[in-house]
Write an enzyme that holds these catalytic residues in place. Structure first.
Site, PDB file in Angstrom:
ATOM      1  N   LYS A  14       0.826  -1.207   0.000  1.00 32.65           N
ATOM      2  CA  LYS A  14       0.000   0.000   0.000  1.00 32.65           C
ATOM      3  C   LYS A  14       0.864   1.261   0.000  1.00 32.65           C
ATOM      4  CE  LYS A  14      -2.298  -0.591   3.837  1.00 32.65           C
ATOM      5  NZ  LYS A  14      -1.673  -1.789   4.442  1.00 32.65           N
ATOM      6  N   ARG A  91      -9.346   0.970  10.468  1.00 31.13           N
ATOM      7  CA  ARG A  91      -8.952  -0.438  10.572  1.00 31.13           C
ATOM      8  C   ARG A  91      -9.961  -1.300  11.325  1.00 31.13           C
ATOM      9  NH1 ARG A  91      -3.317  -1.332  12.542  1.00 31.13           N
ATOM     10  NH2 ARG A  91      -4.113  -3.429  12.719  1.00 31.13           N
ATOM     11  N   ARG A 130      13.186 -10.090   6.361  1.00 31.12           N
ATOM     12  CA  ARG A 130      13.865  -8.933   6.960  1.00 31.12           C
ATOM     13  C   ARG A 130      14.948  -9.465   7.885  1.00 31.12           C
ATOM     14  NH1 ARG A 130      11.324  -4.180   8.756  1.00 31.12           N
ATOM     15  NH2 ARG A 130      11.640  -4.980  10.836  1.00 31.12           N
ATOM     16  N   ARG A 164      14.809 -11.100  13.541  1.00 30.31           N
ATOM     17  CA  ARG A 164      14.251 -10.762  14.848  1.00 30.31           C
ATOM     18  C   ARG A 164      13.128 -11.750  15.127  1.00 30.31           C
ATOM     19  NH1 ARG A 164      11.802  -5.130  15.489  1.00 30.31           N
ATOM     20  NH2 ARG A 164      10.392  -6.316  14.205  1.00 30.31           N
ATOM     21  N   ARG A 175       0.659 -12.492  13.408  1.00 31.56           N
ATOM     22  CA  ARG A 175       0.344 -11.062  13.275  1.00 31.56           C
ATOM     23  C   ARG A 175      -0.650 -10.826  12.149  1.00 31.56           C
ATOM     24  NH1 ARG A 175       6.114  -9.114  13.047  1.00 31.56           N
ATOM     25  NH2 ARG A 175       5.574  -7.915  11.188  1.00 31.56           N
TER      26      ARG A 175
END
Ligand SMILES: [Zn+2]
Length: 221
Positions: A14, A91, A130, A164, A175
């Site tokens: 987005k 949201r 990541r 991480r 998530r």
């Protein structure tokens, strides 16, 4: 001024599309974080209230968030922007209602909602690619195979990258599940209002842009 709501999970692209639309079509673009930062920077009474909330480590409540949204809308309108893209709000259904009230006061409405569809597998692969350097904490995206570079571009350490905990595939999937449960009713609501445009966001960003630009330019006519 036309108002567009961008819907889609983190990693759906987005932000990338909003930046393209802003530079090519002259739209204003605002994300939730930027909304709050802009209000704080303006030095208004509301900005000072937000600053205190953020500094205390608390979450900004819906009502305060949309008071900030109001300020942003007014500034974009005064700046003569033809359109505004909202990225990250609303949201949940309660925020959909509050946004409608805020817009109504300014004689505006949501003109379209654009849903960036990406399969969960692809999102997990994107978001878990990541890597954080254990030596200097620099964060990089891995290559197409989902692997980290062999040496750190920032400090030069070799084989220093690790994920991480938050970026482990299982954590990312969790998530995304939470995100989906919270926001699915939002796209359903815009669909019932006849405002929803779904697009396949797994393609090349320039291909995705053509679809996004088509929805927006049609409304600007
Ligand atoms: Zn490093």
């Amino acid at each position: 001024m036309k108002v567009f709501v961008l819907l889609g999970a983190p990693g759906a692209g987005k932000g990338t599309q909003a930046a393209l639309v802003a530079s090519r079509l002259g739209a204003a673009h605002i994300s939730t974080g930027a909304l709050l930062r802009e209000e704080i920077k303006s030095g208004s009474a509301l900005g000072q209230k937000v600053k205190a909330i953020v500094e205390s480590g608390s979450l900004v409540d819906d009502q305060t968030l949309f008071e900030c949204c109001h300020g942003t809308l007014v500034r974009a309108k005064e700046a003569g922007k033809n359109s505004l893209l909202l990225d990250g709000v609303p949201r949940n259904l309660s925020q959909v209602r509050i946004l409608d009230e805020v817009l109504l006061k300014l004689n505006l409405k949501v003109d379209a909602a654009i849903d960036f569809e990406v399969s969960k597998d692809v999102l997990v692969a994107r978001l878990s690619n990541r890597w954080t350097c254990q030596k200097c904490s620099a964060v990089v995206s891995g290559n197409a195979e989902g692997l980290a570079p062999s040496s750190c571009a920032s400090c030069g350490a070799t084989h220093s990258y690790a994920r991480r905990k938050d970026d482990e595939p299982a954590a990312v999937a969790k998530r995304l599940g939470v995100y989906e449960a919270e926001t699915a009713p939002v796209s359903g609501d815009y669909q019932r209002q006849g405002l929803l445009h779904r697009l396949d966001a797994q393609r090349d960003p320039e291909m995705v842009y053509l679809d996004v630009a088509a929805v927006i330019t049609k409304k600007l006519k």
